[in-house]
Structures are given as structure tokens and as C-alpha cells.
Design an enzyme around this catalytic site. Structure first.
Site, PDB file in Angstrom:
ATOM      1  N   ARG A  96      75.612  -1.052 -39.608  1.00 39.38           N
ATOM      2  CA  ARG A  96      75.450  -2.056 -40.602  1.00 39.38           C
ATOM      3  C   ARG A  96      76.691  -2.778 -41.126  1.00 39.38           C
ATOM      4  O   ARG A  96      77.552  -1.727 -41.243  1.00 39.38           O
ATOM      5  CB  ARG A  96      74.511  -1.613 -41.684  1.00 39.38           C
ATOM      6  CG  ARG A  96      73.248  -1.209 -41.436  1.00 39.38           C
ATOM      7  CD  ARG A  96      73.053   0.174 -41.394  1.00 39.38           C
ATOM      8  NE  ARG A  96      72.553   0.803 -42.499  1.00 39.38           N
ATOM      9  CZ  ARG A  96      72.275   2.267 -42.748  1.00 39.38           C
ATOM     10  NH1 ARG A  96      72.626   3.097 -41.715  1.00 39.38           N
ATOM     11  NH2 ARG A  96      71.990   2.627 -43.923  1.00 39.38           N
ATOM     12  N   HIS A 130      61.561  -6.248 -46.115  1.00 37.15           N
ATOM     13  CA  HIS A 130      61.568  -5.695 -47.366  1.00 37.15           C
ATOM     14  C   HIS A 130      60.508  -6.604 -48.186  1.00 37.15           C
ATOM     15  O   HIS A 130      60.652  -7.981 -48.128  1.00 37.15           O
ATOM     16  CB  HIS A 130      62.747  -5.651 -47.800  1.00 37.15           C
ATOM     17  CG  HIS A 130      63.521  -4.428 -47.082  1.00 37.15           C
ATOM     18  ND1 HIS A 130      63.293  -3.153 -47.201  1.00 37.15           N
ATOM     19  CD2 HIS A 130      64.440  -4.421 -46.005  1.00 37.15           C
ATOM     20  CE1 HIS A 130      63.993  -2.203 -46.288  1.00 37.15           C
ATOM     21  NE2 HIS A 130      64.786  -3.182 -45.604  1.00 37.15           N
ATOM     22  N   CYS A 175      56.121  -0.881 -15.261  1.00 33.94           N
ATOM     23  CA  CYS A 175      56.245   0.207 -16.384  1.00 33.94           C
ATOM     24  C   CYS A 175      55.134   0.881 -16.744  1.00 33.94           C
ATOM     25  O   CYS A 175      54.153   0.118 -17.335  1.00 33.94           O
ATOM     26  CB  CYS A 175      56.916  -0.269 -17.728  1.00 33.94           C
ATOM     27  SG  CYS A 175      57.163   0.881 -18.881  1.00 33.94           S
ATOM     28  N   ILE A 212      76.087  -9.268 -43.860  1.00 35.54           N
ATOM     29  CA  ILE A 212      74.593  -9.542 -43.954  1.00 35.54           C
ATOM     30  C   ILE A 212      73.933  -8.114 -43.443  1.00 35.54           C
ATOM     31  O   ILE A 212      73.615  -7.811 -42.490  1.00 35.54           O
ATOM     32  CB  ILE A 212      74.078 -10.548 -42.963  1.00 35.54           C
ATOM     33  CG1 ILE A 212      74.934 -11.677 -43.408  1.00 35.54           C
ATOM     34  CG2 ILE A 212      72.775 -10.717 -43.287  1.00 35.54           C
ATOM     35  CD1 ILE A 212      74.952 -12.430 -44.591  1.00 35.54           C
ATOM     36  N   SER A 232      71.573  -4.820 -45.076  1.00 37.28           N
ATOM     37  CA  SER A 232      70.234  -4.717 -45.505  1.00 37.28           C
ATOM     38  C   SER A 232      70.091  -5.434 -46.762  1.00 37.28           C
ATOM     39  O   SER A 232      71.208  -5.134 -47.726  1.00 37.28           O
ATOM     40  CB  SER A 232      69.668  -3.179 -45.665  1.00 37.28           C
ATOM     41  OG  SER A 232      68.373  -3.181 -46.187  1.00 37.28           O
ATOM     42  N   VAL A 262      85.117 -15.580 -28.928  1.00 33.99           N
ATOM     43  CA  VAL A 262      85.921 -16.390 -29.752  1.00 33.99           C
ATOM     44  C   VAL A 262      87.454 -15.833 -29.659  1.00 33.99           C
ATOM     45  O   VAL A 262      87.301 -14.521 -30.216  1.00 33.99           O
ATOM     46  CB  VAL A 262      85.672 -16.649 -31.025  1.00 33.99           C
ATOM     47  CG1 VAL A 262      86.623 -17.711 -31.762  1.00 33.99           C
ATOM     48  CG2 VAL A 262      84.202 -17.771 -30.795  1.00 33.99           C
ATOM     49  N   CYS A 310      54.388   3.325 -18.345  1.00 35.06           N
ATOM     50  CA  CYS A 310      54.194   4.083 -20.223  1.00 35.06           C
ATOM     51  C   CYS A 310      53.619   2.925 -20.854  1.00 35.06           C
ATOM     52  O   CYS A 310      52.773   3.143 -21.506  1.00 35.06           O
ATOM     53  CB  CYS A 310      55.431   4.646 -20.416  1.00 35.06           C
ATOM     54  SG  CYS A 310      56.105   6.038 -19.693  1.00 35.06           S
ATOM     55  N   GLU A 328      78.377 -16.565 -28.311  1.00 33.42           N
ATOM     56  CA  GLU A 328      78.070 -14.880 -28.454  1.00 33.42           C
ATOM     57  C   GLU A 328      78.961 -14.272 -27.407  1.00 33.42           C
ATOM     58  O   GLU A 328      78.743 -14.402 -26.279  1.00 33.42           O
ATOM     59  CB  GLU A 328      76.637 -14.781 -28.310  1.00 33.42           C
ATOM     60  CG  GLU A 328      76.059 -13.435 -27.884  1.00 33.42           C
ATOM     61  CD  GLU A 328      76.583 -12.514 -29.126  1.00 33.42           C
ATOM     62  OE1 GLU A 328      76.166 -12.779 -30.289  1.00 33.42           O
ATOM     63  OE2 GLU A 328      76.887 -11.391 -28.954  1.00 33.42           O
TER      64      GLU A 328
END
Lengths: 494, 409
Positions: A316, A51, A406, A340, A342, A176, A408, A33
Site C-alpha cells: 500500500r 468501506h 479451468c 491513495i 486505504s 515514463v 476448479c 502504464e
């Protein structure tokens, strides 16, 4: 026979594949990655919807149609095994005009053809009983009971942790540069951190899948970035309990109104196609955010002018042809898992099994199951989700779980420390605030981190043994400072 | 400790909270003071500049020095302090119950009265509707101040400040003193937002002030590189073609403070839309009996001295509630012409009161009037940036059924 498998890309697709393949004894799996942490590409800026499977036309997009519904089923199991924050709240596709109702009927029939259960068209009255704050202009809706939501980056993190516990090795901040081929088969990857040998290379590199594929001269598809912008509102602003879609158009499922997993009203995305090269353009725009607002208001009129706590944009990966590209290429050992878009998050687990099947059937890899494989992964302990007694007993043992960092989102120092431990577990090489944010939700609330960011940076600096100013917001080039306070006066600043 | 009852529980150990706790103890109350940090003082310890205490201590102190004096008082008193403690939930009733988390565990603290002094938070970049890249180098003024003066790091070297209020100006000076180049201060309004004594900073350090300008977009890769600023016309609309790009690696957002009132809101306390804080009476009691508030969680003060004064008044109120548990006959304080806010919202006429107010727009040769009291005060200039504090004697209030505060030329 043993195989070294290199998966390029640690997004939802790459980590799902890693988890599924980690089950086999004779695979030695490496995930490569370019970002310093997992899930920071396409997976990061995503609506987080699982979905229902009614949306994709099986004649036009057979892989999308098949893998979405299967993915939905698998997620029901994975969220439990991996303790991924989620909700199965169902979705409503809302018709605002009489002619939309016909379209709902088309969706329902398509959904049934795809194998979705429980779809039904509900009347205006039932709809407004379910969502009293929905626009009174609503005519009817398609109710999709199997739809749900999860937090995408935490899901990627969970998959990565589970994969590591099953022997997968992550190479983060590793880009890569070249792919080595010998005798008609892939052999190795050249990266900024040296060479990684591989018998099988799975290209799950999201927006960059076309570039990676072109390294091998395989250029039959391109990936176009499609930008989507979002707004998140402060707590207390009413949000729907189900996922609200408008009736879809051919290009997009439309601007969605949801209560995201953290409980905030979230609206988005719009859909704007960018130039093919413009893959690092994550900027929000005035026009885009206005479009999101205007469209969301048609479903949810009570969207306030103020109260936004965050806006963001995601890209996307839109492939040539529109359907997922999942293929074992002619060059032996190279698989493309590209485009890949939606419903990619929903489909990811099914994509992973599909890839496994390609290894078996196309590459003739004989997979040997491990005797001991760990399907489980525990989430970080979260004080805000515990009963008073549970919390008290944890704090009694580990007082740092009683120290709020934190305010909040009520995230404690104990949770931040646990996040840092887990960053190290999967091999996150540099400290960044975003890594802690995605693991704990710290800095994600009303004040957006203005009180807690320095405290978190301090903990990161201590644990990673770097000077505080070198802690980054989101990887190299986003350091919090330029040096100690006197750096400019001394004259040795950059 | 969980079963023990306090007369007064003070939430927040900043200046208002420390002053309230100490004064309540002086009255004879059994007091607990809760703060989320491991030290008292709130935001003061990161304020290394002078200008604190001129009214209250009659000498000019830094934020840290001011905090230290109040800390000393607390240490020398019997006020119990719970550090690293956050109130998760507050329950109202005859007794107030606070569910508190701290490294000691989760406990319920019970008190007859609560003084809420939780301060304010800063408006951030997303609330200003600024679009573009979400990159490093964007800080609220307070966060930058904490990084510099609590943690000792330099955030950047080319600085653009959004908002010309006091905090923004003080940060402009702070950056300039450490050798950074301050590229400008951008102000939405046609007039600057800070106190006169802080506006001289712009001349001292030769910093451009862009009045009637708005930051609309921030761009950069990884870190801020350039910032788009547009000019506004007299009605506040962007003037097409007026865009300019300012190169900077750091954007400091100093666009106002918002009272922290989440816990009060959850309890159902009445909130004033004009201040963003709770409605209060002259004893700084909110719409819920026994729940008091003070400092920046009620109104955004210019001076710490005022926050301390408010804390002390709230302590007096809490003690009064404990001793007498009697309500005054409340007269409403109304907002008239050119008044952005005025507190307290209710007065009784039974005691002297101090009104705090801000005007909506600047006005020269202005007269501040309270017609019901036939009171008129002349000012050579009134600016939204400078809070006005006026005292009214109880004798003046005797016959009034309510009062209206207004400003006229």
C-alpha cells in the site's frame, strides 16, 4: 479548447479518472502504464473492500473522510453500469474486549459525522445470530450496512474497457522516463516507447508517485510501501457472510476475515512498513503469514491448518502525512493524485470527480460534455453464472463455451478467448497468464492452474502468434519456458 | 440422448475409467464414458517413459502405449464416449443423474450406476507453505511434464525438485536427458519416497538427494532465482542455522497427489481421512449405493496396472449391483500397527478380495499380519513408497467377523 491529458498509472485511480474524464468532448485522454496490463500495481493485492466511511477522522484526514463515503455511493452505481462482480454484504467491526465497545461508539459517532447512514452497535446475541461461527469472545459489534466487496482487478479492467469504448487510449508496457516542461507548463512525457505530448499530466502512479513528482522537482511528499499479506483458503471452508473487522488501531484497520468474491475464505492483511526504496518486494514471509493467521483466528477460530490455496502480498502506498494528496501543482498542468492508500479503492470514483473539479476550478478548463457517452460495459459471459437454458443456448451458438478449461472454477475456452479479445481491445501488448486469470478466474481455484495453465498458454500463444514458451506468467521476465524442448541440447539456450 | 438411460456412466477416461467402461461393456452393460479432454488416457499420454503394464500386459510399455491399448479396446467396443465433457453436478437416487457440459451443450445423463474415476491432482506450492515470490518457474511435476511432452517446451535449465516420489524422480531424469542441470532433489522425510527402480536415476545422473530437508522460500524477480532449503531434525523441526540457498531457475513440486473427490464429497459420500478418497467395499462401491470409484480418486497408486485392476473390479461391482441389487454383510477392515491406509474398507467373505495398503514408516524384516485369519507374510523391507497388494481367498475369510491388518518387526 482541446487538451491532451496524460494519466500516469492504470490502477483503480488512473482508470477511474480516465472514465470520468472520457465524458468530455474536448479532452484527448492517454493512460500510460509501465505494466503490460491494467491493475497490476497497488490495485492487484488489495482486500477488495468498499468501506462504509466511518473509519477516517475528518479532522486528521479530511480527504479520506470525504472521498470514502462519496466513493462508496458512486460504486453502488458503477458496479451496475460496468457489471463488476460485487456484493453489498455489510461489515461488522467486532469488539473483543469491553474497552473496545467504547471505541465502537467513537467509530459510530465519527461515521455519522462523515455522513454514513444506518450504523448501529449490535449486541453479542444479534451478532452471533448473524455470524454463528464468529468467536464466542465477541462482545458487540458496529454494524456497517453500506459496506461491500468487489474484485479490484476486474474493476480496473471494466473501467479500462469502458474508457476505451469512450475514446481513451491506453499505452501499456510504457514507462515514463522524463517529463518535458516549457514556459512553466508540462508539455510531454518521454517513455521507453517514445514521446507522448500532453497539456495536462495526472500522476496516479501509486507506489511511484513520489518518483514521478520528483522528475519535476516537486518533492514535498514521499511514498512508503506498507506490505500486507493474505491467505486464501479452498472452497468448502466456512467463511463469514459479512466483512469482519477487529476494532481498529491507529495504524491499520486490522486483519480482516471475509468471503472473497469468488466464495473463498480470505484473511489479511497485516501491515509492515518497508524501506522507501523497497517497492518491488511482493514476497510473502513466514512471520507475516503467521501474524495474519493468529490475528484472524481471534475473530474466526475455525481457520484450518491446511486448506490454503494461495498466499500473496501487496504494497500500500503510505504517503507523508497519511491523507490522500490530490493537488493541482504550481507547475501548470501537473496534478498529483498520490498516497491513495486505504480507503483508496472505495474512494477512487470520488477521487476521479474531485480531479475533474480541479481541472475546472484550478486549471480553468472548460469541459464540454459529449453528446454520446457510453456509461455501460458488459462483463465476459460466464457459464458458471448462467442458468442451464442460457448456457445451453450459448453453447449451441458457440460450442467453445461448452469446453471447460479451468475445472476448479468452471471456466470455458469461450471465456478465455473472450478475455484474450478484451486484452487486445485495451492494447495489452504481450500474452500473460495473469491477464487471463484476472479476467476469467481460470487458474485461481483448488489446483492453482496445474491442469489448465498449459492450455491457456497454448490459446494465448496461438492468438498472439508467439512461440508457446514466450507466453509469460506476469509480464516480461516471467516466460513459461526458455525455448522448445531441444533448446539446451542444441546449445542455443540462454 | 438426454432421455436415454445407461447401465453404467463412467466419469474419467484415464486408465481406471477406460478399464471400468470396457469391462462393464464386456459384462453386457450399456456404458457411457465421459472425459474432459478431447482424447482418452488421462495423464498417460504425457508419460513418455517406460515402466507401464508389466503386471497387466506382461510387458513394459510407455504411458502412451499403455493408453493406446486401452483406447483400442474402447474403440472396438460399444462404449459410448463423450469427449470434452465435464460433470458439473451429480444427483443421487435410484437413478443417478449427471449434469454434463460439453461443446454439444448441457445435458443430463441418467444411469443406474456411476463409476467415478476422476483421478487425482497434485499438491501445489501454496499447500506446502513455501513463502517468497510468486514468480514464473514454479511448476508441479505434472504441469512441467505436460509442457515438455505434450506441448514441446523446455521450462528451464537449472532445476530443483521438491519431493523424492516417483514423479519427482522421473522428472529429474526427464530434465537431465534434455540437457538441464538438476541441482537436487529435496525430501522432507529421512528416507526417499520413490520406488527402488526410480531411485537409481539419482546415481545415473549424479543428482544430489537432500533427505530431511525442506524448501521454505523461493525468491526471484519475474522468475525463480534462488531457493532456501533448511535441514530438519529427527522430529521434523527446522534446525536453526542450517539454511542453504540453492540457485535454480525452476522449482518442480512433486509433493504428492490428492484424490479428486469434489463431486463425491458434494453427494455426501463417506471419505477416509487416511486416503483422502472415498470409503469403499470390496466391489469398490462407495457409501452410496450404486456409486462406485476406482483408481487414483480412491487411493494414490504406484502402478497404472493397479488402477486398471481397480477399474475392472468396480465394473464388476456395478454389474453386480444392476443384476442383484443385494448387499453383502460387511466386515470391517481395520488399520493396525504401522498401516497408513488399507482398502477396501469393507469385505463380505463372499468372494476373493485384493487388499491395497501402505505402511506409515519403513520397516525391515517386517511381518504383515491379519490375526483374525492367522495370516502372516514376511517382507525383507516395507516402505511407504511401495504399495502392498495382497490377495485373500474367500475361504480364508469365512469365519472372520472383521479383519485387522498390521505390520510388526
Amino acid at each position: 479548447m482541446r487538451y491532451r491529458v496524460a494519466i500516469i498509472g492504470a490502477g483503480i485511480v488512473g482508470t477511474s479518472i480516465a472514465r470520468v474524464l472520457s465524458r468530455y468532448e474536448n479532452l484527448d485522454i492517454h493512460v500510460i502504464e509501465k505494466n503490460p496490463d491494467v491493475g497490476w500495481g497497488v490495485s492487484k493485492a488489495n482486500t477488495g473492500l468498499i468501506h462504509g466511511g466511518y473509519d477516517d477522522d475528518p479532522d486528521k484526514y479530511p480527504l479520506r473522510a470525504k472521498l470514502c463515503i462519496r466513493g462508496n455511493e458512486i460504486w453502488h452505481r458503477w458496479v451496475k453500469e460496468l457489471e463488476i462482480p460485487h456484493v453489498w454484504n455489510g461489515a461488522l467491526v467486532v469488539a473483543l474486549r469491553d474497552e473496545d465497545i467504547k471505541e465502537l461508539e467513537v467509530l459510530r459517532r465519527r461515521g455519522e459525522r462523515n455522513g454514513v447512514e444506518g450504523l448501529r452497535i449490535i449486541s453479542r446475541k444479534e451478532l452471533l445470530d448473524m455470524e454463528p461461527l464468529l468467536t464466542p469472545d465477541a462482545k458487540a459489534a458496529l454494524f456497517v450496512p453500506n459496506a461491500g466487496q468487489l474484485s479490484p482487478v476486474p474493476a480496473v479492467i471494466a473501467l479500462a474497457e469502458n474508457s476505451v469504448s469512450n475514446g481513451v487510449k491506453f499505452h501499456l508496457a510504457t514507462e515514463v522516463r522524463k517529463i518535458g516542461v516549457k514556459n512553466g507548463a508540462v508539455r510531454w512525457l518521454e517513455t521507453n516507447r517514445g514521446r507522448i505530448d500532453a497539456d495536462i499530466i495526472i500522476n496516479a502512479s501509486g507506489l511511484y508517485a513520489d518518483s514521478i513528482s520528483r522528475m519535476l522537482g516537486i518533492g514535498y511528499f514521499t511514498i512508503t510501501p506498507r506490505k500486507g499479506e493474505y491467505l486464501i483458503f479452498d472452497e468448502g471452508i466456512p467463511a463469514p457472510s459479512r466483512i469482519l473487522f477487529p476494532t481498529p488501531t491507529p495504524k491499520s484497520k486490522g486483519v480482516v476475515v471475509t468471503k472473497e468474491i469468488g466464495g473463498h475464505l480470505m484473511i489479511g492483511p497485516n501491515a509492515q512498513d518497508l524501506d522507501r526504496k523497497d517497492k518491488e518486494n511482493f514476497a510473502t514471509t513466514l512471520e507475516g503469514l503467521k501474524e495474519v493467521r493468529d490475528k484472524a483466528k481471534k475473530l474466526w477460530p475455525r481457520i484450518p491448518e491446511n486448506g490454503v490455496i494461495r498466499s500473496f502480498a501487496g504494497l500500500r502506498p503510505e504517503p507523508t502525512g497519511g491523507d490522500f494528496i490530490i493537488r493541482s501543482e504550481e507547475l501548470w498542468g501537473f496534478l498529483n493524485v498520490a498516497g491513495i492508500r486505504s480507503p483508496g479503492l472505495t474512494s477512487a470514483p470520488a477521487i476521479a470527480y474531485h480531479v475533474r473539479d480541479l481541472l475546472i476550478h484550478e486549471l480553468d478548463v472548460k469541459l464540454v460534455e459529449k453528446k454520446k457517452w457510453n456509461p455501460y460495459r458488459k462483463d465476459i459471459l460466464r457459464i458458471s453464472r448462467m442458468s442451464k437454458n442460457q448456457a445451453s443456448s450459448l453453447i449451441g451458438k458457440r460450442p467453445q463455451y461448452g469446453r471447460i478449461v479451468c475445472r476448479c472454477n468452471l471456466v470455458t475456452e469461450g471465456e478465455v478467448m473472450e478475455a484474450i479479445e478484451r486484452m487486445r481491445y485495451i492494447g495489452v501488448p504481450q500474452p500473460s497468464i495473469d491477464s487471463v486469470k484476472f479476467r476469467t478466474k481460470a487458474t485461481g481455484g483448488t489446483c492453482q492452474g496445474s491442469f489448465c495453465r498449459p492450455k491457456i498458454a497454448w490459446l494465448l500463444a496461438r492468438e498472439y502468434e508467439v512461440p508457446l514458451w514466450k507466453v509469460t506468467l506476469k509480464g516480461e521476465g516471467s516466460e513459461l519456458g526458455i525455448g522448445d524442448i531441444k533448446v539446451l541440447l542444441r546449445g542455443d539456450g540462454k | 440422448m438426454s432421455s436415454e438411460d445407461y447401465h453404467v456412466a463412467v466419469i474419467g477416461g484415464g486408465p481406471a475409467g477406460m478399464a471400468a467402461a470396457y469391462r462393464a461393456w464386456e459384462f453386457g452393460a450399456k456404458v457411457i464414458l465421459l472425459d474432459e479432454n478431447s482424447y482418452l488416457g488421462g495423464i498417460l499420454p504425457q508419460c513418455i517413459h517406460p515402466g507401464f503394464g508389466i503386471h497387466y500386459f506382461k510387458e513394459e510399455l510407455t504411458g502412451g502405449e499403455f493408453a493406446h491399448r486401452l483406447q483400442k479396446r474402447i474403440e472396438d467396443s460399444d462404449v459410448e464416449v463423450l469427449f470434452s465433457a465435464r460433470v458439473m453436478k451429480m444427483k443421487n437416487g435410484k437413478k443417478k443423474r449427471l449434469v454434463v457440459i460439453s461443446p454439444k451443450g448441457i445435458e443430463e445423463i441418467s444411469a443406474s450406476t456411476v463409476i467415478y474415476a476422476a483421478g487425482a491432482r497434485e499438491r501445489h506450492v501454496f499447500e506446502l507453505g513455501i513463502t517468497g515470490d510468486r514468480v514464473a518457474g514454479i511448476y508441479t511435476a505434472g504441469e512441467a511434464q505436460a509442457l515438455m511432452d505434450l506441448y514441446g517446451i523446455m521450462p528451464g535449465k537449472e532445476i530443483l525438485i521438491v519431493g523424492s516420489g516417483d514423479v519427482g524422480l522421473i522428472m529429474a531424469r526427464r530434465f537431465a536427458l534434455e540437457g538441464a542441470q538438476v541441482k537436487g532433489v529435496v525430501e522432507l522425510m529421512p528416507y526417499p519416497g520413490g520406488l527402488a527402480r526410480n531411485l537409481v536415476i539419482l546415481q545415473d545422473f549424479n543428482i544430489p538427494l537432500y533427505l530431511s530437508h525442506k524448501v521454505v522460500e523461493i525468491r526471484g524477480k519475474g522468475r525463480v532465482e534462488r531457493v532456501k532449503v533448511v535441514k530438519l531434525d529427527s522430529s521434523g523441526q527446522e534446525i536453526p542455522g542450517s539454511e542453504l540457498w540453492i540457485h535454480a531457475d525452476t522449482v518442480i513440486i512433486s509433493a504428492g497427489l490428492i484424490p479428486n473427490i469434489k463431486l463425491l464429497k458434494n453427494l455426501g459420500v463417506r471419505i477416509d481421512a487416511a486416503t483422502g478418497g472415498p470409503e469403499i467395499n470390496e466391489l469398490w462401491e462407495t457409501s452410496l449405493q450404486g456409486i462406485f470409484a476406482a483408481g487414483n480418486s480412491v487411493i494414490i497408486n504406484d502402478l497404472v496396472d493397479y488402477a486398471v485392476e481397480q477399474g475392472e473390479r468396480a465394473a464388476e461391482g456395478a454389474w453386480h449391483r444392476i443384476l442383484e441389487n443385494r448387499d453383502g454383510r460387511w466386515k470391517k477392515v481395520r488399520r493396525g500397527n504401522n498401516i497408513r491406509f488399507v482398502v477396501p474398507h469393507y469385505i463380505s467373505g463372499e468372494r476373493d478380495v485384493v487388499l491395497y495398503l501402505r505402511v506409515s514408516a519403513p520397516m525391515e524384516n517386517a511381518t504383515l499380519m491379519i490375526p483374525e485369519l492367522e495370516k502372516a507374510l514376511h517382507f525383507s523391507v516395507l516402505k511407504p513408497a511401495e504399495m502392498v497388494r495382497i490377495s485373500i481367498k474367500k475361504e480364508e475369510l469365512e469365519d472372520a467377523k472383521g479383519i485387522t491388518v498390521e505390520v510388526k518387526p
